[in-house]
Enzyme design. Structure first.
Site, PDB file in Angstrom:
ATOM      1  N   HIS A 116       2.377   0.862  -8.891  1.00  0.00           N
ATOM      2  CA  HIS A 116       2.174  -0.016 -10.038  1.00  0.00           C
ATOM      3  C   HIS A 116       1.770  -1.387  -9.514  1.00  0.00           C
ATOM      4  O   HIS A 116       2.631  -2.195  -9.179  1.00  0.00           O
ATOM      5  CB  HIS A 116       3.464  -0.135 -10.855  1.00  0.00           C
ATOM      6  N   HIS A 130       3.230   7.257  -7.154  1.00  0.00           N
ATOM      7  CA  HIS A 130       2.097   6.397  -7.494  1.00  0.00           C
ATOM      8  C   HIS A 130       2.539   4.952  -7.488  1.00  0.00           C
ATOM      9  O   HIS A 130       3.732   4.656  -7.491  1.00  0.00           O
ATOM     10  CB  HIS A 130       1.434   6.807  -8.818  1.00  0.00           C
ATOM     11  N   ASP A 169       3.890   7.650 -18.110  1.00  0.00           N
ATOM     12  CA  ASP A 169       4.559   8.276 -16.963  1.00  0.00           C
ATOM     13  C   ASP A 169       5.707   9.159 -17.447  1.00  0.00           C
ATOM     14  O   ASP A 169       5.847  10.305 -17.026  1.00  0.00           O
ATOM     15  CB  ASP A 169       5.158   7.211 -16.027  1.00  0.00           C
ATOM     16  N   GLU A 220      -4.449   1.435  -8.126  1.00  0.00           N
ATOM     17  CA  GLU A 220      -3.309   2.320  -8.041  1.00  0.00           C
ATOM     18  C   GLU A 220      -3.546   3.379  -6.981  1.00  0.00           C
ATOM     19  O   GLU A 220      -4.670   3.820  -6.784  1.00  0.00           O
ATOM     20  CB  GLU A 220      -3.148   3.019  -9.405  1.00  0.00           C
TER      21      GLU A 220
HETATM   22 ZN   LIG Z   1       2.951   4.594 -13.638  1.00  0.00          ZN
END
Ligand SMILES: [Zn+2]
Length: 125
Positions: free
Chosen positions: A82, A80, A93, A18
């Site tokens: 995934h 961010h 989240d 990530e």
């Molecule tokens: Zn996430």
């Protein structure tokens, strides 16, 4: 390169891990936002959990806040990726979303970026 393209590039390079970072720019009163810079945040998690979990370093965040103080820039939100998962907020989240901030989520697979979406939670009146 637009900020979305830069985030996409970072997500691709971090795969299968990530990536995460800060969106810097300006919030307009009408709810629109403008991103002028992005800053990658180092993931505090090393090793196995890295693909699925991200923990930002609070000290780094603090340094960025200090750095933009008085510059007219503000923290607009966070992004961010995934890896191998759709661009929708996970339960975690959603729980961590601060009202008013923008959250950009990038879905990335081995083949590349498949989706980029922005989310924002509004304060309940
Ligand atoms: Zn996430």
């Amino acid at each position: 390169m637009s900020w979305r393209q830069r985030i996409a590039e970072e997500a691709r390079q971090s795969y299968p891990h990530e990536c995460c970072g800060i969106l810097l720019g300006k919030n307009a009163p009408d709810g629109k936002f403008e991103v002028t810079e992005i800053r990658a945040l180092p993931n505090r998690i090393q090793g196995e959990g890295r693909g699925t979990h991200f923990e930002a370093d609070p000290l780094f965040l603090y340094q960025v806040e200090r750095e933009i103080e008085g510059s007219g820039l503000e923290i607009v939100g966070f992004y961010h990726s995934h890896p191998d998962y759709e661009a929708v907020p996970s339960r975690e989240d959603a729980k961590n979303m601060v009202p008013g901030l923008v959250y950009v989520i990038v879905s990335v697979t081995r083949e590349g970026v498949t989706d980029i979406r922005s989310y924002r939670r509004y304060k309940k009146n």
